[in-house]
Scaffold this motif. Sequence first.
Motif, short mmCIF file in Angstrom:
data_model
loop_
_atom_site.label_atom_id
_atom_site.label_comp_id
_atom_site.label_asym_id
_atom_site.label_seq_id
_atom_site.Cartn_x
_atom_site.Cartn_y
_atom_site.Cartn_z
N GLU A 90 6.02 0.75 21.13
CA GLU A 90 5.57 0.60 19.75
C GLU A 90 5.10 -0.82 19.48
OE1 GLU A 90 8.47 3.84 17.49
OE2 GLU A 90 9.24 1.84 18.01
N ARG A 91 5.82 -1.77 20.03
CA ARG A 91 5.48 -3.17 19.83
C ARG A 91 4.10 -3.50 20.42
NH1 ARG A 91 9.76 -7.98 21.08
NH2 ARG A 91 8.45 -9.76 20.54
N PHE A 92 3.85 -3.02 21.64
CA PHE A 92 2.56 -3.28 22.27
C PHE A 92 1.43 -2.58 21.52
CE2 PHE A 92 5.11 -3.76 26.39
CZ PHE A 92 5.26 -5.12 26.19
N ALA A 93 1.69 -1.37 21.02
CA ALA A 93 0.68 -0.65 20.25
C ALA A 93 0.33 -1.41 18.98
CB ALA A 93 1.16 0.76 19.92
N LEU A 94 1.32 -1.99 18.34
CA LEU A 94 1.08 -2.79 17.13
C LEU A 94 0.30 -4.05 17.46
CD1 LEU A 94 4.60 -2.37 15.48
CD2 LEU A 94 2.44 -1.54 14.54
N ASP A 95 0.61 -4.67 18.59
CA ASP A 95 -0.12 -5.87 19.01
C ASP A 95 -1.59 -5.57 19.23
OD1 ASP A 95 2.13 -7.47 18.94
OD2 ASP A 95 2.56 -7.29 21.08
N VAL A 96 -1.88 -4.47 19.92
CA VAL A 96 -3.26 -4.10 20.20
C VAL A 96 -3.98 -3.71 18.91
CG1 VAL A 96 -4.76 -2.48 21.43
CG2 VAL A 96 -2.76 -3.44 22.58
#
Length: 200
Positions: free
Chosen positions: A147-153
């Motif tokens: 979820e964190r990486f998806a938010l970053d992207v």
Amino acid sequence: MKRVFDIVVAFLLLILLSPVLVVIGLLVWTCLGRPVFFVQLRPGLHGRLFPMIKFRTMVDSRDADGNLEPDAQRLTRLGGFLRRSSLDELPELWNVLRGEMSLVGPRPLLMDYLPCYSAQQSRRHEVRPGIAGWAQVNGRNAVTWEERFALDVWYVDNRSFRLDLRILWMALGAVFHREGISAPGHPTMPRFDAKRDPAP
């Protein structure tokens, strides 16, 4: 415009908060000893490495085999307060002035994680890392790594000056309410599993 804003705000904050920085530095020196700052290489824009600066929050206690003890055991009471209040991150304003970081962007993570990112997750390095990020104001350490990486992207694809101002405002609220400081069962966030097979 973003870079100019970063320089002006970081410079003013370093001046205005200089008494706070001195007091925190003295407290860390008194309670934890030297060094006062924790400096660690992190990947920045396009994956280029830079030395990220934070106030030290842990002691270097080791087990009988000479290995560092778990973070939960090394995190001091003062260090816990600095992390909960995000005061340990104030020295990163210097990284912003140097152009290695921005006020807003994906948080710079450990170098160990670089081989584990999928191509999509690696896109978080298309912008400068930040002190505050979209993932931090949407769960901070309480969300999963995916979820964190998806938010970053998502931030990379939708970044704007207006969004940056919104994130900074939300970050102030998150710090004030001390939301999402740690994942369940961890002092901050569990390590990203370096043994996992990265998604295509």
